[in-house]
Enzyme design. Structure first.
Site, PDB file in Angstrom:
ATOM      1  N   GLU A 132       0.845  -1.201   0.000  1.00 11.27           N
ATOM      2  CA  GLU A 132       0.000   0.000   0.000  1.00 11.27           C
ATOM      3  C   GLU A 132       0.874   1.242   0.000  1.00 11.27           C
ATOM      4  O   GLU A 132       2.082   1.175   0.287  1.00 11.27           O
ATOM      5  CB  GLU A 132      -0.932  -0.009   1.211  1.00 11.27           C
ATOM      6  CG  GLU A 132      -1.991  -1.091   1.097  1.00 11.27           C
ATOM      7  CD  GLU A 132      -3.063  -1.006   2.172  1.00 11.27           C
ATOM      8  OE1 GLU A 132      -4.232  -1.020   1.810  1.00 11.27           O
ATOM      9  OE2 GLU A 132      -2.726  -0.910   3.358  1.00 11.27           O
ATOM     10  N   HIS A 254      -9.118   9.683   2.620  1.00 11.91           N
ATOM     11  CA  HIS A 254      -8.738   8.575   1.730  1.00 11.91           C
ATOM     12  C   HIS A 254      -8.979   9.020   0.295  1.00 11.91           C
ATOM     13  O   HIS A 254     -10.042   9.569  -0.007  1.00 11.91           O
ATOM     14  CB  HIS A 254      -9.558   7.325   2.040  1.00 11.91           C
ATOM     15  CG  HIS A 254      -8.952   6.093   1.452  1.00 11.91           C
ATOM     16  ND1 HIS A 254      -8.992   5.822   0.109  1.00 11.91           N
ATOM     17  CD2 HIS A 254      -8.259   5.077   2.020  1.00 11.91           C
ATOM     18  CE1 HIS A 254      -8.350   4.684  -0.121  1.00 11.91           C
ATOM     19  NE2 HIS A 254      -7.894   4.218   1.021  1.00 11.91           N
ATOM     20  N   ARG A 300      -1.234   9.107   1.240  1.00 13.80           N
ATOM     21  CA  ARG A 300      -2.637   9.450   0.983  1.00 13.80           C
ATOM     22  C   ARG A 300      -2.902  10.941   0.845  1.00 13.80           C
ATOM     23  O   ARG A 300      -3.722  11.350   0.030  1.00 13.80           O
ATOM     24  CB  ARG A 300      -3.497   8.921   2.119  1.00 13.80           C
ATOM     25  CG  ARG A 300      -3.597   7.455   2.074  1.00 13.80           C
ATOM     26  CD  ARG A 300      -4.409   6.895   3.196  1.00 13.80           C
ATOM     27  NE  ARG A 300      -4.506   5.466   2.963  1.00 13.80           N
ATOM     28  CZ  ARG A 300      -5.018   4.606   3.814  1.00 13.80           C
ATOM     29  NH1 ARG A 300      -5.486   5.019   4.973  1.00 13.80           N
ATOM     30  NH2 ARG A 300      -5.080   3.340   3.519  1.00 13.80           N
ATOM     31  N   HIS A 361     -11.476   9.796   6.373  1.00 18.66           N
ATOM     32  CA  HIS A 361     -11.223   8.373   6.600  1.00 18.66           C
ATOM     33  C   HIS A 361     -10.754   8.037   8.004  1.00 18.66           C
ATOM     34  O   HIS A 361     -11.335   7.185   8.659  1.00 18.66           O
ATOM     35  CB  HIS A 361     -10.171   7.932   5.582  1.00 18.66           C
ATOM     36  CG  HIS A 361      -9.900   6.474   5.581  1.00 18.66           C
ATOM     37  ND1 HIS A 361     -10.893   5.534   5.465  1.00 18.66           N
ATOM     38  CD2 HIS A 361      -8.730   5.763   5.675  1.00 18.66           C
ATOM     39  CE1 HIS A 361     -10.357   4.317   5.474  1.00 18.66           C
ATOM     40  NE2 HIS A 361      -9.053   4.435   5.632  1.00 18.66           N
ATOM     41  N   ARG A 396      -0.999   9.099   8.771  1.00 17.52           N
ATOM     42  CA  ARG A 396      -0.960   7.664   9.063  1.00 17.52           C
ATOM     43  C   ARG A 396      -0.547   6.873   7.834  1.00 17.52           C
ATOM     44  O   ARG A 396      -1.093   7.077   6.740  1.00 17.52           O
ATOM     45  CB  ARG A 396      -2.349   7.199   9.487  1.00 17.52           C
ATOM     46  CG  ARG A 396      -2.437   5.710   9.704  1.00 17.52           C
ATOM     47  CD  ARG A 396      -3.861   5.306   9.995  1.00 17.52           C
ATOM     48  NE  ARG A 396      -4.692   5.388   8.836  1.00 17.52           N
ATOM     49  CZ  ARG A 396      -5.340   4.359   8.289  1.00 17.52           C
ATOM     50  NH1 ARG A 396      -5.221   3.161   8.826  1.00 17.52           N
ATOM     51  NH2 ARG A 396      -6.104   4.499   7.238  1.00 17.52           N
TER      52      ARG A 396
HETATM   53  C1  LIG Z   1     -13.721   1.639   5.182  1.00 15.19           C
HETATM   54  C2  LIG Z   1     -12.508   1.556   6.067  1.00 15.19           C
HETATM   55  C3  LIG Z   1     -11.412   0.795   5.674  1.00 15.19           C
HETATM   56  C4  LIG Z   1     -10.277   0.729   6.499  1.00 15.19           C
HETATM   57  N1  LIG Z   1      -9.227  -0.078   6.118  1.00 15.19           N
HETATM   58  C5  LIG Z   1      -8.171  -0.235   6.974  1.00 15.19           C
HETATM   59  C6  LIG Z   1      -7.122  -1.160   6.687  1.00 15.19           C
HETATM   60  O1  LIG Z   1      -7.172  -1.865   5.692  1.00 15.19           O
HETATM   61  N2  LIG Z   1      -6.108  -1.253   7.562  1.00 15.19           N
HETATM   62  C7  LIG Z   1      -6.031  -0.494   8.708  1.00 15.19           C
HETATM   63  O2  LIG Z   1      -5.061  -0.625   9.474  1.00 15.19           O
HETATM   64  N3  LIG Z   1      -7.012   0.370   9.003  1.00 15.19           N
HETATM   65  C8  LIG Z   1      -8.077   0.506   8.176  1.00 15.19           C
HETATM   66  N4  LIG Z   1      -9.088   1.385   8.498  1.00 15.19           N
HETATM   67  C9  LIG Z   1      -9.015   2.079   9.778  1.00 15.19           C
HETATM   68  C10 LIG Z   1      -9.301   1.080  10.887  1.00 15.19           C
HETATM   69  O3  LIG Z   1     -10.319   0.207  10.469  1.00 15.19           O
HETATM   70  C11 LIG Z   1      -9.755   1.787  12.150  1.00 15.19           C
HETATM   71  O4  LIG Z   1      -8.891   2.821  12.481  1.00 15.19           O
HETATM   72  C12 LIG Z   1      -9.771   0.807  13.313  1.00 15.19           C
HETATM   73  O5  LIG Z   1     -10.520  -0.319  12.956  1.00 15.19           O
HETATM   74  C13 LIG Z   1     -10.343   1.483  14.538  1.00 15.19           C
HETATM   75  O6  LIG Z   1     -10.611   0.501  15.499  1.00 15.19           O
HETATM   76  P1  LIG Z   1     -11.199   0.933  16.881  1.00 15.19           P
HETATM   77  O7  LIG Z   1     -11.350  -0.322  17.663  1.00 15.19           O
HETATM   78  O8  LIG Z   1     -10.404   2.015  17.453  1.00 15.19           O
HETATM   79  O9  LIG Z   1     -12.635   1.590  16.534  1.00 15.19           O
HETATM   80  P2  LIG Z   1     -13.888   1.005  15.785  1.00 15.19           P
HETATM   81  O10 LIG Z   1     -13.578  -0.265  15.105  1.00 15.19           O
HETATM   82  O11 LIG Z   1     -14.451   2.090  14.942  1.00 15.19           O
HETATM   83  O12 LIG Z   1     -14.912   0.708  16.977  1.00 15.19           O
HETATM   84  C14 LIG Z   1     -15.495   1.772  17.688  1.00 15.19           C
HETATM   85  C15 LIG Z   1     -16.494   1.214  18.673  1.00 15.19           C
HETATM   86  O13 LIG Z   1     -16.894   2.253  19.559  1.00 15.19           O
HETATM   87  C16 LIG Z   1     -18.294   2.191  19.743  1.00 15.19           C
HETATM   88  N5  LIG Z   1     -18.776   3.508  20.161  1.00 15.19           N
HETATM   89  C17 LIG Z   1     -18.592   4.712  19.564  1.00 15.19           C
HETATM   90  N6  LIG Z   1     -19.185   5.683  20.261  1.00 15.19           N
HETATM   91  C18 LIG Z   1     -19.782   5.086  21.325  1.00 15.19           C
HETATM   92  C19 LIG Z   1     -20.584   5.553  22.397  1.00 15.19           C
HETATM   93  N7  LIG Z   1     -20.900   6.844  22.547  1.00 15.19           N
HETATM   94  N8  LIG Z   1     -21.045   4.645  23.280  1.00 15.19           N
HETATM   95  C20 LIG Z   1     -20.751   3.313  23.155  1.00 15.19           C
HETATM   96  N9  LIG Z   1     -19.994   2.824  22.170  1.00 15.19           N
HETATM   97  C21 LIG Z   1     -19.514   3.707  21.262  1.00 15.19           C
HETATM   98  C22 LIG Z   1     -18.844   1.724  18.417  1.00 15.19           C
HETATM   99  O14 LIG Z   1     -20.147   1.218  18.602  1.00 15.19           O
HETATM  100  C23 LIG Z   1     -17.778   0.680  18.076  1.00 15.19           C
HETATM  101  O15 LIG Z   1     -18.104  -0.529  18.737  1.00 15.19           O
HETATM  102  C24 LIG Z   1     -10.231   1.459   7.699  1.00 15.19           C
HETATM  103  C25 LIG Z   1     -11.326   2.227   8.082  1.00 15.19           C
HETATM  104  C26 LIG Z   1     -12.472   2.265   7.295  1.00 15.19           C
HETATM  105  C27 LIG Z   1     -13.648   3.082   7.749  1.00 15.19           C
END
Ligand SMILES: Cc1cc2nc3c(=O)[nH]c(=O)nc-3n(C[C@H](O)[C@H](O)[C@H](O)COP(=O)(O)OP(=O)(O)OC[C@H]3O[C@@H](n4cnc5c(N)ncnc54)[C@H](O)[C@@H]3O)c2cc1C
Length: 550
Positions: A132, A254, A300, A361, A396
């Site tokens: 990537e 993105h 990006r 993104h 990032r």
């Molecule tokens: C389309 C897309 C593709 C991506 N591709 C990649 C990739 O290939 N590789 C990579 O490294 N990263 C990628 N990313 C980024 C990566 O997916 C995210 O940064 C990472 O998954 C974030 O994980 P997290 O556990 O911090 O949050 P998330 O996975 O977003 O989880 C957040 C959680 O918090 C909860 N939440 C939010 N607010 C509240 C609230 N007020 N009360 C209770 N619960 C709440 C939600 O319900 C959810 O369960 C991508 C992102 C997207 C959107």
């Protein structure tokens, strides 16, 4: 006039003695990669854990991750090379010890996930590695082609669900972090959270340690790859509680999301460009090598700005990905999800161009944490997109975020266990109360405010920024804030989400206006150069009625 974003400590008034309360050793807010990894670690170490999510359990940014997870796995690759690529993308703002630790620890997480059952793609038994933008080597592991996040969430959720010490609560919206004393900030300690559930209403979950893993902020912009849950609740609630929040101006856009009128902006992973697809303008001309010698594989921010400029030059609403060189069979095999998506709009990547457009993104900023995942508020830890660890600096590197979520998720679980072990007293009910001054101001239509805010942020605080527009953004957001932040109770979380979105928009505009330079994802048209004096993080926190910027 005092800012509406500094006045209110809690979104709703309460008295804990009048509310149902639930006790747990560790409360994890969020069930993405970061929250689930933290929960599993804490539960494996003997803690009772509650994980709350605001929607369906799997509805997270993690679920939609396509490209994969970056880790040094392949022959010829090295931790030093991955560090060098990460630091180069970060433009002087990365915290080097953090970069070193996350990148060194990432490969062990991949092997652990494989042991737990994540079906990473393999050829002849070896992990297949994608490439990537910004990575000098093939080092992205992926599962089911472009469904890495889905596979990851399924395995982590199953593991958490089967753990006797983990409770997973969907539809449990966290309104605010609970602190004792209630004012938050210096001298306060985080003791859990206040939640709202459609069936049980407002409750408190009182916890020995609270781990904030509530994800990102993409919904603040009109165009975004993020699902509807990404309304920046984490940043807003950490700020209200008085924790320091850092690098909020650093939002990554993105370059390529599918651009079809009326459809949501589905991501087209840059692994497609890694496989050889070219970006072409409306005349079918490739243009990326005019902007950067790395062409399609430039970081990006560079690709996103190049696309915006080429769209302006050719007076077009989008550009296109030309993936015809990859060949239909290879494309379908490597990117089954994107193939299906394209097919649903009658696009055949083997013969047709794919219309694309940049979109918001990844939120680089978040609750500032140290290397153990501790925020500046005692009792509160943070990981994943909700946190600012310093790994990404000002930009990032693709696929480093899942590595960071796993490494810091595990660390937060461990830190929580270590801190719990030092607590000698049992958890008892805290008597905490708060009241907000009632307001009789007009109620605005919240759907209108949300939509207008997202358009405003796209135009004024998006890929290209300038001082006067950021100033106007602050003015408008402060105006809306006076009519939205003064309300308390809603029938569902959409109202509180709008309050959180406005709060984060205020912080972002404020920090983006102050950073009078261009660095990484933060591009200021009026300050196009990188200023060495700005090679530092911006941290903001709230004291009563005042914004402290450090
Ligand atoms: C389309 C897309 C593709 C991506 N591709 C990649 C990739 O290939 N590789 C990579 O490294 N990263 C990628 N990313 C980024 C990566 O997916 C995210 O940064 C990472 O998954 C974030 O994980 P997290 O556990 O911090 O949050 P998330 O996975 O977003 O989880 C957040 C959680 O918090 C909860 N939440 C939010 N607010 C509240 C609230 N007020 N009360 C209770 N619960 C709440 C939600 O319900 C959810 O369960 C991508 C992102 C997207 C959107």
């Amino acid at each position: 006039m005092a800012s509406p974003y500094l006045e209110r400590r809690y979104l709703v008034g309460f008295e804990t003695r009048r509310l149902p309360h639930i006790f747990t050793d560790v409360l994890v807010i969020g069930a993405g990669a970061a929250g689930l990894r933290a929960a599993i670690e804490a539960a494996d170490g003997g803690a009772e854990v509650i994980v709350t999510t605001k929607g369906e359990l799997a509805e997270t940014n993690t679920y939609y991750a396509q490209g994969g997870i970056a880790a040094v796995i392949g022959e010829g690759d090295s931790v030093e090379d991955h560090i060098a690529d990460t630091l180069e993308a970060a433009v002087g703002l990365a915290d080097e010890p953090v970069v070193h630790e996350v990148i060194s620890e990432a490969p062990a997480h991949i092997h652990e996930l494989a042991d737990w059952g994540v079906p990473f793609d393999r050829g002849d038994g070896e992990l297949l590695l994608g490439r990537e933008g910004g990575h000098g080597r093939n080092r992205i592991v992926h599962a089911s082609g472009d469904a890495t996040g889905t596979a990851l969430v399924e395995v982590l959720l199953t593991r958490a669900r089967e753990h006797p010490s983990v409770k997973l609560w969907g539809q449990c919206f966290v309104l605010d972090l609970l602190t004792d004393p209630p004012e938050g900030g210096a001298g306060s300690e985080c003791v859990g959270a206040m939640t709202w559930h459609p069936r049980y209403g407002v409750q408190t979950i009182q916890a020995g340690r609270t781990i904030l893993a509530a994800g990102g902020a993409g919904m603040l912009w009109r165009e975004t790859t993020n699902p509807a849950v990404a309304t920046s609740d984490a940043i807003a609630m950490a700020f209200r509680a008085g924790a320091s929040v850092a690098d909020v101006e650093m939002m990554q856009f993105h370059p390529t999301t599918l651009y079809i009128a009326g459809a949501t902006r589905s991501l087209i992973t840059e692994a497609v460009r890694g496989e050889g697809a070219l970006l072409v303008d409306r005349n079918g001309e490739p243009f990326m090598s005019d902007y950067d010698e790395r062409a399609e594989l430039a970081p990006r921010d560079i690709v996103s700005r190049a696309i915006m400029e080429q769209m302006a030059k050719t007076q077009s609403t989008h550009v296109c990905l030309d993936a015809r060189g990859i060949g239909r069979d290879r494309f379908v095999q490597r990117f089954p999800g994107i193939s299906e998506l394209c097919e649903s709009f009658g696009i055949d990547p083997g013969t047709d161009l794919i219309p694309v457009h940049p979109a918001a993104h990844y939120m680089i900023g978040g609750a500032r944490v140290n290397r153990d995942g501790r925020t500046t508020l005692p009792g509160l830890l943070a990981c994943g997109e909700a946190a600012c660890t310093g790994l990404h600096g000002a930009n990032r590197l693709a696929s480093n975020s899942l590595s960071e979520a796993l490494v810091f998720g595990k660390r937060c679980g461990r830190t929580a266990l270590a801190e719990l072990a030092q607590m000698n007293e049992r958890l008892t009910a805290r008597r905490i109360s708060w009241s907000n001054t009632p307001s009789r101001r007009t109620e605005l239509d919240l759907t209108d405010v949300r939509n207008s805010l997202r358009s405003l942020m796209w135009r004024n605080a998006g890929i290209v920024r300038q001082g006067d527009r950021l100033g106007e953004t602050l003015e408008i957001v402060n105006f809306w804030g006076r009519y939205v932040l003064d309300k308390e109770f809603y029938n569902d979380p959409a109202g509180w989400e709008a309050q959180n979105m406005l709060t984060t928009a205020y912080l972002l505009a404020e920090c983006a206006l102050r950073r009078t330079e261009t660095r990484g994802v933060h591009y200021r048209k009026d300050f196009p150069d990188t200023d060495p004096a700005w090679a530092r993080h911006q941290q903001v926190r709230r004291t009563e009625y005042q914004l402290v910027v450090e």
